[in-house]
Design a protein around this motif. Structure first.
Motif, PDB file in Angstrom:
ATOM      1  N   ARG A  47     -47.826 -41.451   6.007  1.00  0.00           N
ATOM      2  CA  ARG A  47     -46.414 -41.032   5.475  1.00  0.00           C
ATOM      3  C   ARG A  47     -46.112 -39.587   5.877  1.00  0.00           C
ATOM      4  O   ARG A  47     -46.496 -38.855   5.798  1.00  0.00           O
ATOM      5  N   ARG A  48     -44.596 -39.949   6.384  1.00  0.00           N
ATOM      6  CA  ARG A  48     -43.914 -38.805   6.916  1.00  0.00           C
ATOM      7  C   ARG A  48     -43.236 -38.084   5.534  1.00  0.00           C
ATOM      8  O   ARG A  48     -42.539 -38.882   4.802  1.00  0.00           O
ATOM      9  N   CYS A  49     -43.437 -36.923   5.380  1.00  0.00           N
ATOM     10  CA  CYS A  49     -42.886 -36.290   4.202  1.00  0.00           C
ATOM     11  C   CYS A  49     -41.469 -35.282   4.632  1.00  0.00           C
ATOM     12  O   CYS A  49     -40.754 -35.326   3.896  1.00  0.00           O
ATOM     13  N   SER A  50     -41.659 -34.344   5.518  1.00  0.00           N
ATOM     14  CA  SER A  50     -40.384 -33.391   5.390  1.00  0.00           C
ATOM     15  C   SER A  50     -40.500 -32.656   6.968  1.00  0.00           C
ATOM     16  O   SER A  50     -41.741 -32.888   7.528  1.00  0.00           O
ATOM     17  N   GLU A  51     -39.654 -31.929   7.265  1.00  0.00           N
ATOM     18  CA  GLU A  51     -39.863 -31.225   8.421  1.00  0.00           C
ATOM     19  C   GLU A  51     -39.879 -29.742   8.072  1.00  0.00           C
ATOM     20  O   GLU A  51     -39.692 -29.469   7.027  1.00  0.00           O
ATOM     21  N   VAL A  52     -40.631 -29.183   8.995  1.00  0.00           N
ATOM     22  CA  VAL A  52     -41.138 -27.729   8.695  1.00  0.00           C
ATOM     23  C   VAL A  52     -40.420 -26.817   9.772  1.00  0.00           C
ATOM     24  O   VAL A  52     -40.552 -27.301  10.940  1.00  0.00           O
ATOM     25  N   ALA A  53     -39.773 -25.831   9.297  1.00  0.00           N
ATOM     26  CA  ALA A  53     -39.166 -24.942  10.246  1.00  0.00           C
ATOM     27  C   ALA A  53     -39.784 -23.610  10.245  1.00  0.00           C
ATOM     28  O   ALA A  53     -40.409 -23.334   9.449  1.00  0.00           O
ATOM     29  N   GLN A  54     -39.773 -22.866  11.555  1.00  0.00           N
ATOM     30  CA  GLN A  54     -40.462 -21.631  11.754  1.00  0.00           C
ATOM     31  C   GLN A  54     -39.315 -20.497  12.177  1.00  0.00           C
ATOM     32  O   GLN A  54     -38.466 -20.753  12.649  1.00  0.00           O
ATOM     33  N   ALA A  55     -39.767 -19.102  11.954  1.00  0.00           N
ATOM     34  CA  ALA A  55     -38.911 -18.252  12.079  1.00  0.00           C
ATOM     35  C   ALA A  55     -39.886 -16.793  12.392  1.00  0.00           C
ATOM     36  O   ALA A  55     -40.738 -16.616  11.913  1.00  0.00           O
ATOM     37  N   PRO A  56     -39.237 -15.906  13.130  1.00  0.00           N
ATOM     38  CA  PRO A  56     -39.895 -14.755  12.866  1.00  0.00           C
ATOM     39  C   PRO A  56     -39.588 -13.758  11.675  1.00  0.00           C
ATOM     40  O   PRO A  56     -38.355 -13.869  11.065  1.00  0.00           O
ATOM     41  N   PHE A  57     -40.544 -13.324  11.208  1.00  0.00           N
ATOM     42  CA  PHE A  57     -40.493 -12.534   9.954  1.00  0.00           C
ATOM     43  C   PHE A  57     -40.893 -11.013  10.177  1.00  0.00           C
ATOM     44  O   PHE A  57     -41.826 -10.837  10.965  1.00  0.00           O
ATOM     45  N   ARG A  58     -40.470 -10.336   9.206  1.00  0.00           N
ATOM     46  CA  ARG A  58     -40.910  -8.908   9.484  1.00  0.00           C
ATOM     47  C   ARG A  58     -41.055  -8.244   7.804  1.00  0.00           C
ATOM     48  O   ARG A  58     -40.326  -8.817   7.132  1.00  0.00           O
ATOM     49  N   ALA A  59     -41.609  -6.971   7.874  1.00  0.00           N
ATOM     50  CA  ALA A  59     -41.564  -6.357   6.286  1.00  0.00           C
ATOM     51  C   ALA A  59     -40.155  -5.817   6.140  1.00  0.00           C
ATOM     52  O   ALA A  59     -39.530  -5.384   7.249  1.00  0.00           O
ATOM     53  N   ARG A  60     -39.659  -5.736   4.923  1.00  0.00           N
ATOM     54  CA  ARG A  60     -38.490  -5.179   4.419  1.00  0.00           C
ATOM     55  C   ARG A  60     -38.430  -3.703   4.910  1.00  0.00           C
ATOM     56  O   ARG A  60     -37.358  -3.079   5.077  1.00  0.00           O
ATOM     57  N   THR A  61     -39.437  -3.223   4.728  1.00  0.00           N
ATOM     58  CA  THR A  61     -39.770  -1.667   4.935  1.00  0.00           C
ATOM     59  C   THR A  61     -40.074  -1.570   6.225  1.00  0.00           C
ATOM     60  O   THR A  61     -40.628  -0.073   6.324  1.00  0.00           O
ATOM     61  N   ALA A  62     -40.165  -2.314   7.133  1.00  0.00           N
ATOM     62  CA  ALA A  62     -40.605  -1.876   8.721  1.00  0.00           C
ATOM     63  C   ALA A  62     -39.794  -1.035   9.210  1.00  0.00           C
ATOM     64  O   ALA A  62     -38.750  -0.750   8.989  1.00  0.00           O
ATOM     65  N   SER A  63     -40.499   0.214   9.933  1.00  0.00           N
ATOM     66  CA  SER A  63     -39.828   1.137  10.420  1.00  0.00           C
ATOM     67  C   SER A  63     -39.086   0.680  11.684  1.00  0.00           C
ATOM     68  O   SER A  63     -39.242  -0.407  12.389  1.00  0.00           O
ATOM     69  N   ARG A  64     -38.165   1.326  12.507  1.00  0.00           N
ATOM     70  CA  ARG A  64     -37.365   0.942  13.448  1.00  0.00           C
ATOM     71  C   ARG A  64     -38.174   0.595  14.535  1.00  0.00           C
ATOM     72  O   ARG A  64     -37.904  -0.346  15.149  1.00  0.00           O
ATOM     73  N   GLU A  65     -39.235   1.311  14.981  1.00  0.00           N
ATOM     74  CA  GLU A  65     -40.041   1.373  15.966  1.00  0.00           C
ATOM     75  C   GLU A  65     -40.672  -0.332  15.796  1.00  0.00           C
ATOM     76  O   GLU A  65     -40.878  -0.988  16.860  1.00  0.00           O
ATOM     77  N   ALA A  66     -41.329  -0.480  14.646  1.00  0.00           N
ATOM     78  CA  ALA A  66     -41.956  -1.532  14.366  1.00  0.00           C
ATOM     79  C   ALA A  66     -41.137  -2.989  14.519  1.00  0.00           C
ATOM     80  O   ALA A  66     -41.527  -3.858  14.696  1.00  0.00           O
ATOM     81  N   ARG A  67     -39.804  -2.852  14.497  1.00  0.00           N
ATOM     82  CA  ARG A  67     -38.986  -3.954  14.399  1.00  0.00           C
ATOM     83  C   ARG A  67     -38.908  -4.409  15.920  1.00  0.00           C
ATOM     84  O   ARG A  67     -38.423  -5.917  15.953  1.00  0.00           O
TER      85      ARG A  67
END
Length: 288
Positions: A155-175
């Protein structure tokens, strides 16, 4: 054990232990005459005399003693099965196979899938590998493709999307850095997709989605996650747009026979209702 049924052997054990028909009849809520006929039928089925019948009771013959030992072994095995069933409260088990992210989502919404009054229990099998539903390794699988095996239904249920995520507190270098699944552990489309992107600078590798999540949360770098996982985490934010190449449907896959079991059917409907209710989250339409 041709022509011999376990219920007759259970009666035989009672007669052998009690030394007669009356006590065995009381134990099994039957008449002594009925027990006597069943013992005669058992002797005919085995082709051997099992009792010496006396006015004082039933005494086992040599063949009767031999059968007693074998029946006691069977009784011990049957008791082990009874104990196993009792340990589960007599309830059936519905096993659900899904990837790490989906299993986490289902577990977080467990109350939508099961309640204490249900006559079954649920066992999760979190794995990026596809367990063999056709050979009944699990009852239900959450997959990103419809099955090709004719013994399976879906049974087909739904579609799933993906995206890049990062920590809100990530440093400029880590971004500008990535965290990724190591090449020898790649088992998902998202991990394969990132491995093919040019100019990717990887700060750290993980061997499981759970560790990948921990690295992203720690601010090591950005990583690809399903939106329903990343958008539910208040410590994360999107680090880019939805990845069109990774958008995919979700299917519930089950064995053609097992899907008619009452317990499996109930769990299927509840999973469908849960995924439908969270459709916008799954499709990436609810970024935090």
């Amino acid at each position: 054990m041709k022509n011999i049924v376990w219920s007759d052997l259970q009666l035989f054990l009672s007669v052998a232990r009690e030394g007669g028909l009356s006590a065995a009849a009381r134990e099994h809520d039957a008449s002594p005459a009925t027990i006597g006929r069943r013992m005669l039928a058992l002797e005919q089925a085995t082709g051997r005399p099992l009792f010496v019948r006396r006015q004082t009771g039933y005494e086992l013959t040599t063949d009767g003693l031999a059968l007693l030992a074998k029946a006691q072994t069977m009784e011990a095995s049957a008791r082990a099965i009874d104990d196993w069933l009792d340990a589960e409260g007599g309830r059936s088990i519905v096993r659900i196979s899904a990837g790490t992210w989906t299993t986490n989502f289902l577990a977080e919404n467990f109350s939508r899938l099961w309640n204490p009054d249900d006559a079954f229990r649920i066992a999760f099998k979190a794995t990026e590998a596809k367990l063999d539903i056709a050979h009944r390794e699990v009852e239900i699988g959450v997959r990103n493709a419809a099955p090709q095996n004719p013994n399976l239904a879906a049974r087909r249920c739904s579609e799933v999307a993906q995206a890049p995520f990062r920590a809100r507190t990530a440093s400029r270098e880590a971004r500008d850095q990535w965290v990724a699944i190591s090449s020898e552990d790649i088992a998902t489309r998202s991990a394969r997709w990132l491995s093919t992107q040019p100019g990717v600078s990887v700060a750290a590798w993980a061997n499981t989605p759970r560790t990948l999540h921990d690295l992203i949360r720690s601010g090591v770098g950005k990583g690809v996650m399903p939106c329903f996982a990343g958008d539910r985490d208040p410590l994360l934010e999107r680090a880019g747009d939805l990845i069109a190449d990774l958008r995919e449907p979700q299917w519930l896959v089950m064995h053609n026979d097992d899907r008619h079991r009452a317990d499996v059917r109930i769990v299927i409907e509840r999973i469908v209702d849960l995924l439908s209710a969270h459709g916008p989250l799954l499709r990436g339409e609810r970024p935090m």
